[in-house]
Design a protein around this motif. Structure first.
Motif, mmCIF file in Angstrom:
data_model
loop_
_atom_site.group_PDB
_atom_site.id
_atom_site.type_symbol
_atom_site.label_atom_id
_atom_site.label_comp_id
_atom_site.label_asym_id
_atom_site.label_seq_id
_atom_site.Cartn_x
_atom_site.Cartn_y
_atom_site.Cartn_z
ATOM 1 N N ASN A 14 45.151 16.836 19.824
ATOM 2 C CA ASN A 14 44.018 17.671 20.243
ATOM 3 C C ASN A 14 42.888 16.817 20.815
ATOM 4 N N GLU A 15 42.642 15.657 20.221
ATOM 5 C CA GLU A 15 41.627 14.737 20.764
ATOM 6 C C GLU A 15 41.975 14.341 22.194
ATOM 7 N N SER A 16 43.236 13.992 22.412
ATOM 8 C CA SER A 16 43.681 13.559 23.733
ATOM 9 C C SER A 16 43.576 14.691 24.753
ATOM 10 N N PHE A 21 41.441 17.796 29.473
ATOM 11 C CA PHE A 21 41.342 19.175 29.949
ATOM 12 C C PHE A 21 40.027 19.787 29.488
ATOM 13 N N ASP A 22 39.608 20.808 30.160
ATOM 14 C CA ASP A 22 38.354 21.480 29.821
ATOM 15 C C ASP A 22 38.623 22.533 28.739
ATOM 16 N N LEU A 23 38.868 22.049 27.505
ATOM 17 C CA LEU A 23 39.148 22.930 26.378
ATOM 18 C C LEU A 23 38.205 22.596 25.229
ATOM 19 N N THR A 24 37.748 23.606 24.530
ATOM 20 C CA THR A 24 36.874 23.369 23.388
ATOM 21 C C THR A 24 37.575 23.640 22.067
ATOM 22 N N GLU A 25 38.613 24.475 22.078
ATOM 23 C CA GLU A 25 39.318 24.791 20.835
ATOM 24 C C GLU A 25 40.591 23.958 20.720
ATOM 25 N N ASP A 26 41.074 23.800 19.487
ATOM 26 C CA ASP A 26 42.322 23.084 19.267
ATOM 27 C C ASP A 26 43.481 23.938 19.762
ATOM 28 N N GLY A 97 54.222 34.334 30.317
ATOM 29 C CA GLY A 97 53.559 35.026 31.423
ATOM 30 C C GLY A 97 52.839 34.070 32.347
ATOM 31 N N MET A 98 51.610 34.436 32.699
ATOM 32 C CA MET A 98 50.806 33.638 33.638
ATOM 33 C C MET A 98 50.435 32.269 33.068
ATOM 34 N N ASN A 99 50.491 32.099 31.737
ATOM 35 C CA ASN A 99 50.095 30.840 31.106
ATOM 36 C C ASN A 99 51.251 29.855 30.939
ATOM 37 N N TYR A 100 52.455 30.250 31.350
ATOM 38 C CA TYR A 100 53.639 29.423 31.126
ATOM 39 C C TYR A 100 53.482 28.027 31.751
ATOM 40 N N THR A 101 53.020 27.954 32.986
ATOM 41 C CA THR A 101 52.874 26.648 33.640
ATOM 42 C C THR A 101 51.761 25.804 33.014
ATOM 43 N N ASP A 102 50.722 26.471 32.464
ATOM 44 C CA ASP A 102 49.686 25.724 31.734
ATOM 45 C C ASP A 102 50.289 25.039 30.510
ATOM 46 N N GLY A 103 51.182 25.752 29.824
ATOM 47 C CA GLY A 103 51.861 25.180 28.665
ATOM 48 C C GLY A 103 52.684 23.966 29.043
ATOM 49 N N LEU A 104 53.371 24.046 30.198
ATOM 50 C CA LEU A 104 54.173 22.911 30.651
ATOM 51 C C LEU A 104 53.289 21.718 31.008
ATOM 52 N N LYS A 105 52.122 21.998 31.579
ATOM 53 C CA LYS A 105 51.187 20.927 31.934
ATOM 54 C C LYS A 105 50.687 20.209 30.675
ATOM 55 N N ILE A 106 50.351 20.973 29.654
ATOM 56 C CA ILE A 106 49.863 20.375 28.399
ATOM 57 C C ILE A 106 50.991 19.641 27.686
ATOM 58 N N LEU A 107 52.188 20.223 27.698
ATOM 59 C CA LEU A 107 53.339 19.576 27.080
ATOM 60 C C LEU A 107 53.632 18.234 27.753
ATOM 61 N N SER A 108 53.556 18.192 29.073
ATOM 62 C CA SER A 108 53.757 16.930 29.807
ATOM 63 C C SER A 108 52.715 15.892 29.407
#
Length: 195
Positions: A14-16, A21-26, A97-108
């Motif tokens: 989560n720190e990394s 990325f522009d995220l505030t929540e874990d 759904g629409m967030n699937y590619t975001d998940g792949l980006k974070i997983l990478s």
């Protein structure tokens, strides 16, 4: 110890993610993929899930007692070696759904993070919990048949994921079995307790 291991890995991931990325929540949470009970809990939808798929004794550790000497060889203790565990940890993207590619980006991003940080110990991770002495991460390659079996055993549909073999050393797992040598008490301050 197992909970500390997963919680610490999630914390570092989560720190990394927050620095990149522009995220505030874990977004990385410890949770099985089939956890549908969200009463009072964070939903696992649009999260990176971290969970254990297998535990075993680390095959690199050798069983048997070891000798530890005290005071120039006058006394010694025979103790068990520390316990080394090999934990299969799954890191899975639960995005749809629409967030699937975001998940792949974070997983990478997390795969790159684990590749850059394969070892956590007291020297490079002073915030490591006291219940852990060291964590070593190694990506595993699982054949598709075993992968399919794992996901069906978990009762879940396949999620984009990777399995890491996490080798952990459990501190204070040594037990003194026996002590050998002579005791030489020349000067004691022991007095009988008055009744």
């Amino acid at each position: 110890m197992l909970d500390d291991c997963l919680n610490y890995l999630c914390h570092k991931m989560n720190e990394s993610i927050r620095t990149s990325f522009d995220l505030t929540e874990d977004i990385v949470v410890v949770s099985p993929p089939t956890d549908t009970d969200t009463h009072g809990m964070t939903s696992i939808e649009n999260k990176i899930l971290v969970f254990i798929s297998n535990l075993e004794k680390d095959t690199f550790s050798k069983p048997g007692p070891q000798m530890t000497a005290f005071q120039a060889g006058q006394r010694s203790a025979i103790s068990n070696k520390p316990l080394y565990l090999s934990i299969s940890v799954v890191i899975a993207a639960h995005f749809s759904g629409m967030n699937y590619t975001d998940g792949l980006k974070i997983l990478s991003h997390l795969f790159a993070f684990c590749h850059r940080n394969p070892v956590f110990n007291r020297q490079n991770a002073p915030d490591l919990p006291e219940t852990l002495e060291q964590l070593v991460l190694e990506m595993e390659t699982i054949p598709s048949g075993e992968l399919s079996h794992m996901w069906s055993m978990l009762g879940s549909r396949y999620l984009p994921s990777c399995v890491y073999k996490v080798r952990a050393v459990i501190p204070n797992s040594e037990t003194i079995l026996t002590q050998v040598g002579q005791l030489s008490l020349t000067d004691t301050n022991l007095f009988k307790k008055d009744a």
